[in-house]
Motif scaffolding. Structure first.
Motif, short mmCIF file in Angstrom:
data_model
loop_
_atom_site.label_atom_id
_atom_site.label_comp_id
_atom_site.label_asym_id
_atom_site.label_seq_id
_atom_site.Cartn_x
_atom_site.Cartn_y
_atom_site.Cartn_z
N HIS A 111 0.82 -1.20 0.00
CA HIS A 111 0.00 0.00 0.00
C HIS A 111 0.87 1.27 0.00
CE1 HIS A 111 -3.73 -2.14 0.30
NE2 HIS A 111 -3.37 -2.76 1.40
N TYR A 112 2.01 1.18 0.65
CA TYR A 112 2.93 2.32 0.65
C TYR A 112 3.42 2.59 -0.77
CZ TYR A 112 7.29 4.91 1.31
OH TYR A 112 8.31 5.83 1.20
N CYS A 113 3.76 1.50 -1.48
CA CYS A 113 4.24 1.66 -2.86
C CYS A 113 3.14 2.25 -3.75
CB CYS A 113 4.70 0.31 -3.43
SG CYS A 113 6.22 -0.31 -2.66
N LEU A 114 1.89 1.77 -3.54
CA LEU A 114 0.79 2.31 -4.32
C LEU A 114 0.59 3.80 -4.04
CD1 LEU A 114 -1.96 -0.47 -4.09
CD2 LEU A 114 -0.43 0.04 -6.00
N ALA A 115 0.71 4.16 -2.76
CA ALA A 115 0.52 5.56 -2.40
C ALA A 115 1.61 6.44 -3.00
CB ALA A 115 0.51 5.70 -0.88
N LYS A 116 2.81 5.86 -3.16
CA LYS A 116 3.92 6.62 -3.71
C LYS A 116 3.99 6.53 -5.23
CE LYS A 116 5.58 8.10 0.19
NZ LYS A 116 5.61 9.54 0.52
N GLN A 117 3.05 5.81 -5.81
CA GLN A 117 3.07 5.60 -7.26
C GLN A 117 2.92 6.93 -8.00
OE1 GLN A 117 0.90 2.33 -9.54
NE2 GLN A 117 -0.52 4.04 -9.61
N ILE A 118 3.69 7.12 -9.02
CA ILE A 118 3.60 8.31 -9.87
C ILE A 118 2.87 7.91 -11.14
CG2 ILE A 118 4.89 10.05 -11.14
CD1 ILE A 118 7.14 9.72 -9.12
N CYS A 119 1.75 8.56 -11.42
CA CYS A 119 0.96 8.21 -12.60
C CYS A 119 1.67 8.68 -13.87
CB CYS A 119 -0.41 8.86 -12.52
SG CYS A 119 -1.43 8.22 -11.16
N PRO A 120 1.51 7.94 -14.96
CA PRO A 120 2.10 8.38 -16.24
C PRO A 120 1.52 9.73 -16.65
CG PRO A 120 1.35 6.10 -16.33
CD PRO A 120 0.81 6.67 -15.07
N GLN A 121 2.21 10.38 -17.54
CA GLN A 121 1.75 11.68 -18.02
C GLN A 121 0.40 11.53 -18.73
OE1 GLN A 121 4.52 13.63 -20.62
NE2 GLN A 121 3.32 15.52 -20.76
N GLY A 122 -0.53 12.41 -18.39
CA GLY A 122 -1.86 12.35 -18.99
C GLY A 122 -2.84 11.52 -18.18
N TRP A 123 -2.36 10.88 -17.09
CA TRP A 123 -3.23 10.07 -16.24
C TRP A 123 -3.53 10.84 -14.96
CZ3 TRP A 123 -4.40 4.65 -17.17
CH2 TRP A 123 -3.91 4.19 -18.40
N VAL A 124 -4.65 10.52 -14.33
CA VAL A 124 -5.09 11.19 -13.11
C VAL A 124 -5.05 10.19 -11.95
CG1 VAL A 124 -6.96 12.44 -11.98
CG2 VAL A 124 -6.58 12.70 -14.45
N ASP A 125 -4.53 10.63 -10.81
CA ASP A 125 -4.43 9.76 -9.64
C ASP A 125 -5.67 9.89 -8.77
OD1 ASP A 125 -2.75 8.17 -7.56
OD2 ASP A 125 -3.50 9.92 -6.47
N PHE A 126 -6.17 8.73 -8.30
CA PHE A 126 -7.24 8.72 -7.31
C PHE A 126 -7.13 7.45 -6.49
CE2 PHE A 126 -11.45 7.30 -5.93
CZ PHE A 126 -11.78 8.36 -5.09
N SER A 127 -7.01 7.60 -5.18
CA SER A 127 -6.99 6.47 -4.26
C SER A 127 -5.96 5.42 -4.68
CB SER A 127 -8.38 5.84 -4.16
OG SER A 127 -8.42 4.86 -3.15
N SER A 128 -4.74 5.89 -4.92
CA SER A 128 -3.62 5.02 -5.29
C SER A 128 -3.84 4.31 -6.62
CB SER A 128 -3.35 3.97 -4.19
OG SER A 128 -3.07 4.60 -2.96
N ARG A 129 -4.68 4.87 -7.47
CA ARG A 129 -4.87 4.35 -8.82
C ARG A 129 -4.71 5.47 -9.83
NH1 ARG A 129 -9.90 0.04 -8.98
NH2 ARG A 129 -8.99 -1.52 -7.60
N CYS A 130 -4.33 5.09 -11.02
CA CYS A 130 -4.17 6.07 -12.08
C CYS A 130 -5.26 5.87 -13.13
CB CYS A 130 -2.81 5.94 -12.74
SG CYS A 130 -1.43 6.31 -11.61
N TYR A 131 -5.92 6.95 -13.52
CA TYR A 131 -7.02 6.89 -14.47
C TYR A 131 -6.64 7.67 -15.74
CZ TYR A 131 -9.97 5.26 -10.64
OH TYR A 131 -10.49 4.54 -9.61
#
Length: 234
Positions: free
Chosen positions: A92-112
């Motif tokens: 969960h720590y890794c997910l929280a620190k995840q950097i979304c690719p360019q053009g993607w939006v982060d929400f709740s440790s996910r990239c959209y």
């Protein structure tokens, strides 16, 4: 008269000698001989007693062994549980620190990823597949509210094309949480087999089944990456 006394004395002496001989044959520590049946019974009793002692000893040893083994297993199990919890926390720590690719939006440790063009449901899912993803799979009210805040009509990865009325997500999982509009899905015209997330005041009642051939934007989802499909018209 004297002769009778002598004879009686001789008889008494003979009787006395026989008694002494009989007494000598019954010396201390010597008894009457046992029959073979009694000897066999006594030996069997002794063997049975020894066997009981051995079995009792074995049971005691085994109980002590298994008790020790169970305690060791419990210690190992608790250690494994601790390691599992550490791994989950790190994940969960890794997910929280995840950097979304360019053009993607982060929400709740996910990239959209929200598309910039409209396609039908099948083309949208194919585009997501090419990105190594799927149309969005919604698993919580918070996620549904986030998608609603995009203010666009969005394809989601929900369809009953395989079996009418049996709605499943594109990853094969069953539908467990629902945000359908009132009286939906209704399969109007018998051709509404794909789901969209519309724009509504109440994000908990927002899904609608529509024909899969309609044009919408889309929202990609891939383990931690999601893809949405939308329509410019709310």
């Amino acid at each position: 008269m004297d002769e009778n006394i002598d004879v009686n004395a001789d008889n008494t002496k003979i009787h006395s000698n026989k008694t002494e001989e009989k007494a000598s044959s019954w010396s201390p520590g010597t008894g009457p001989k046992e029959s073979p049946g009694k000897r066999l019974y006594r030996r069997a009793s002794v063997c049975l007693g020894l066997l009981c002692v051995l079995l009792l000893t074995a049971l005691i040893v085994l109980s002590l062994y298994y008790k020790t083994s169970a305690e060791d297993t419990e210690v190992q199990l608790n250690g494994l549980k601790g390691e599992r919890d550490q791994l989950k926390n790190y994940y969960h720590y890794c997910l929280a620190k995840q950097i979304c690719p360019q053009g993607w939006v982060d929400f709740s440790s996910r990239c959209y990823y929200i598309s910039c063009q409209q396609k039908n449901w099948f083309e949208s899912q194919q585009d997501c597949k090419q990105r190594g993803a799927d149309l969005a799979i919604i698993n919580s009210g918070e996620e549904q509210e986030f998608i609603n805040n995009l203010n666009k009509r969005i394809w989601i990865g929900l369809t009953d094309t395989d079996k009418e009325g049996s709605w499943n997500w594109v990853d094969g999982t069953n539908l467990t949480i629902r945000f359908w509009k009132q009286n939906e899905p209704n399969d109007a015209g018998g051709k509404e087999d794909c789901a969209e997330s519309a724009v509504e005041f109440n994000p908990q009642m927002i899904w609608n089944d529509i024909p899969c051939e309609l044009q919408r934007y889309w929202n990609i989802q891939n383990h931690n990456l999601c893809c949405t499909a939308t329509n410019l018209q709310p």
